[in-house]
Design an enzyme around this catalytic site. Structure first.
Site, short mmCIF file in Angstrom:
data_model
loop_
_atom_site.label_atom_id
_atom_site.label_comp_id
_atom_site.label_asym_id
_atom_site.label_seq_id
_atom_site.Cartn_x
_atom_site.Cartn_y
_atom_site.Cartn_z
N HIS A 23 0.82 -1.22 0.00
CA HIS A 23 0.00 0.00 0.00
C HIS A 23 0.85 1.26 0.00
O HIS A 23 0.35 2.34 -0.30
CB HIS A 23 -0.93 -0.01 1.21
CG HIS A 23 -2.02 -1.04 1.10
ND1 HIS A 23 -3.32 -0.71 0.82
CD2 HIS A 23 -1.99 -2.39 1.19
CE1 HIS A 23 -4.06 -1.81 0.76
NE2 HIS A 23 -3.26 -2.85 0.99
N ASP B 159 3.52 9.47 -0.89
CA ASP B 159 2.36 8.68 -0.47
C ASP B 159 2.16 7.54 -1.46
O ASP B 159 2.35 7.75 -2.67
CB ASP B 159 1.11 9.58 -0.49
CG ASP B 159 0.20 9.34 0.70
OD1 ASP B 159 0.16 8.19 1.17
OD2 ASP B 159 -0.46 10.29 1.15
C1 GDG Z 1 -2.06 4.05 3.41
C2 GDG Z 1 -1.04 4.69 2.46
C3 GDG Z 1 -2.71 4.55 0.61
C4 GDG Z 1 -8.93 10.43 7.53
N1 GDG Z 1 -9.37 11.25 8.48
C5 GDG Z 1 -10.55 10.79 8.91
C6 GDG Z 1 -10.85 9.65 8.18
N2 GDG Z 1 -9.83 9.44 7.34
C7 GDG Z 1 -9.72 8.34 6.37
C8 GDG Z 1 -9.85 8.90 4.98
C9 GDG Z 1 -9.10 7.86 4.15
C10 GDG Z 1 -8.09 7.30 5.14
O1 GDG Z 1 -8.44 7.74 6.44
C11 GDG Z 1 -6.67 7.81 4.85
O2 GDG Z 1 -6.19 7.16 3.73
P1 GDG Z 1 -4.91 7.67 2.92
O3 GDG Z 1 -4.82 6.88 1.68
O4 GDG Z 1 -5.06 9.11 2.65
O5 GDG Z 1 -3.66 7.47 3.88
P2 GDG Z 1 -2.99 6.32 4.83
O6 GDG Z 1 -3.79 6.14 6.05
O7 GDG Z 1 -1.59 6.76 5.02
O8 GDG Z 1 -3.03 4.96 3.97
C12 GDG Z 1 -1.74 5.47 1.37
C13 GDG Z 1 -3.61 3.78 1.58
O9 GDG Z 1 -2.84 3.12 2.58
C14 GDG Z 1 -4.46 2.75 0.84
O10 GDG Z 1 -3.67 1.88 0.09
O11 GDG Z 1 -3.53 5.36 -0.22
O12 GDG Z 1 -0.82 6.02 0.46
O13 GDG Z 1 -0.15 5.54 3.18
O14 GDG Z 1 -9.95 6.83 3.77
O15 GDG Z 1 -11.22 9.01 4.69
N3 GDG Z 1 -12.00 8.96 8.34
C15 GDG Z 1 -12.87 9.44 9.29
N4 GDG Z 1 -12.62 10.52 10.06
C16 GDG Z 1 -11.47 11.23 9.90
O16 GDG Z 1 -11.23 12.22 10.62
N5 GDG Z 1 -14.05 8.79 9.44
#
Ligand code: GDG
Length: 498
Positions: free
Chosen positions: A171, A384
């Site tokens: 990921h 990322d």
């Molecule tokens: C890893 C990789 C890759 C965030 N704040 C709140 C909340 N979120 C949710 C978002 C989103 C998720 O968290 C964050 O996903 P990201 O992809 O932006 O980042 P990572 O957590 O670092 O994920 C990344 C991912 O894995 C998938 O393969 O894209 O590059 O680092 O879904 O919506 N959800 C809620 N409240 C919040 O305050 N409910």
């Protein structure tokens, strides 16, 4: 389209549900709402299968197995726990995973702590996961292992005699050789990865980096095929390597963001912050997300473009994460100092507040309302794997009159570069200029860009991602699947390092 119905064994560091014991001794479960869970739960129910992972607690008290069984029955998927004690959590999870692999794979080698006991613990914990995999699967199953915590599972399972087909998906990014080679255990780790039958990366960049590393470690390497999946033969091993950009449940995000409840929450936000454009940043507390750089860019925009003052507000949501690691605490302090400085410099008493800072997790409906209300999203990680916030923002921007400012170092940039305003997050003035550009952009251009972005995310959603990966892993034929928008050839485009 032909679909095989092999049973699926999903393996991830954490189970889709976190288990914890209440003071009265009863076990409680939480979670189950992330994109991966949403996508894989119906597949597992349909094909039959098991999800293997850590239940999220070092407390191995009585009744945990029973709680796992009860949850399995409730959700219709068998859950199997791999137990980790407090020392494992320290050395394996906080140590090898989050003080070595996480910073190294995000190009932040100076933050790595290459402690030998971390590697020993990683191997030992991966072995334990492999043992549960071997106990749980039969010959015809397909095992799908997720992420950087578990790169050694196939190799450990092979040593236990397991011949079942195994796939892996990373990921996070895979770094280029000059960074990866800092890892003292680089050869063992790469050779372990080669024991998977299919290795999935987020982007072509990650796949290319991986293959370059393999070429430098192994003497005889051949790469055959073209398109999204190639076959790599290195020494005695042959594996298939592909790029599969992960995505979101577009329809659900878009539908929920259109609901009257979210429309009302959005109006409420506009009432609270009247007469200005809202800029949104939402990130886990993590140094890879570039939050201090973003705040500096926002300050730079207010400095160099005074006409933006009182016309824009940045809502910066920081979700607590990995708080046991000292670097994360230091980052929080740094962010809060910057927010204080910006507000102290530009705020008008009794009036405009430039940065609205939220430290905490938003409810799903608040998250959707923030996405829908924001005129500009600033998604500017230093690096990322993909970044789902960028895709969720597009899905929720149902009015299409808004703009996405996106780091060229997010995996999502490969797919979204033609609709987003791409920036280098280290370029403070460049990001400030992009904020100004997004603010002053004509309505037609904004709509055209956002509608292109939304089409892109809709066509390659999370269900497309699961299907293409499993099709490549099990059936191999990908011809029936649409391909995501790819970067333009390097000769005709600006430099895009994806
Ligand atoms: C890893 C990789 C890759 C965030 N704040 C709140 C909340 N979120 C949710 C978002 C989103 C998720 O968290 C964050 O996903 P990201 O992809 O932006 O980042 P990572 O957590 O670092 O994920 C990344 C991912 O894995 C998938 O393969 O894209 O590059 O680092 O879904 O919506 N959800 C809620 N409240 C919040 O305050 N409910």
């Amino acid at each position: 389209m032909k679909r095989s119905k092999q049973r699926l064994i999903v393996v991830s560091n954490r189970l889709p549900y976190v288990f914890h014991r209440e003071p009265n001794g009863k076990w409680k479960t939480q979670g189950g709402a992330g994109g991966l869970v949403t996508a894989l739960t119906p597949v597992l129910r349909d094909r039959g299968g098991t999800w293997i992972g850590w239940p999220g607690t070092a407390d191995d008290g009585p009744g945990l197995d029973e709680a796992l069984r009860e949850s399995s029955t409730k959700i219709g998927i068998e859950l199997r726990g791999v137990k980790l004690d407090a020392v494992d959590v320290d050395n394996f999870y906080n140590g090898f995973c989050n003080e070595i692999i996480w910073p190294l794979f995000h190009d932040l080698q100076a933050l790595c702590v290459f402690a030998p006991q971390y590697w020993r613990s990683y191997k030992e914990v991966n072995r334990r996961f492999a043992e549960v995999v071997v106990e749980s699967c039969s010959k015809a199953d397909f095992v799908w292992v997720h992420d950087y915590h578990l790169m050694n599972v196939a190799s450990e399972a092979r040593q236990l005699g397991c011949k079942v087909r195994m796939g892996f998906f990373l990921h996070i990014p895979f770094p280029p050789p000059d960074i990866f080679f800092k890892l003292p255990w680089r050869a063992s780790l790469l050779q372990a990865m080669l024991r998977y039958d299919l290795i999935g990366f987020q982007t072509q960049r990650d796949r290319r980096n991986f293959i370059q590393c393999v070429r430098l470690i192994e003497e005889h390497v051949t790469v055959q095929g073209k398109g999204n999946v190639v076959t790599v033969t290195a020494g005695n091993y042959t594996t298939r390597v592909g790029n599969f950009p992960i995505s979101i449940d577009y329809e659900t995000f878009s539908k929920q963001a259109s609901s009257p409840e979210i429309a009302a929450r959005t109006e409420e936000l506009y009432r609270l912050l009247p007469g200005r454009r809202l800029i949104l940043g939402i990130d886990r507390l993590d140094y890879t997300k570039g939050i201090p750089h973003r705040l500096q860019s926002f300050r730079n925009a207010l400095d160099r473009y005074p006409e933006l003052r009182e016309k824009i507000s940045l809502i910066q949501v920081v979700v607590p994460s990995r708080v046991d690691i000292p670097q994360y605490y230091d980052l929080k302090v740094q962010i809060e100092q910057l927010v204080g400085e910006i507000n102290g410099t530009f705020m008008r008493p009794g009036g405009w507040v430039p940065v609205w800072y939220v430290y905490g997790s938003l409810s799903r409906s608040d998250l959707l309302a923030y996405y829908r209300a924001a005129h500009i999203a600033l998604v500017t990680p230093l690096k990322d794997g993909m970044n789902l916030v960028a895709k969720e923002y597009c899905a929720c921007s149902i009015d299409e009159s808004c703009a996405l400012v996106l780091s060229e170092f997010a995996g999502a940039a490969a797919q979204l570069q033609r609709g987003a305003l791409l920036v280098n997050p280290y370029d403070i003035e460049g990001v400030a200029d992009a904020i100004y550009r997004a603010y002053t952009m004509g309505d037609e251009e904004r709509r055209n860009r956002m509608s292109r972005l939304r089409r892109n995310v809709r066509d390659c959603d999370i269900f497309w991602w699961v299907d293409t990966y499993l099709q490549a892993a099990i059936d191999r034929d990908l011809s029936a699947y649409p391909q995501p928008e790819q970067p333009a050839p390097e000769s005709t485009a600006d430099y895009v390092p994806i």
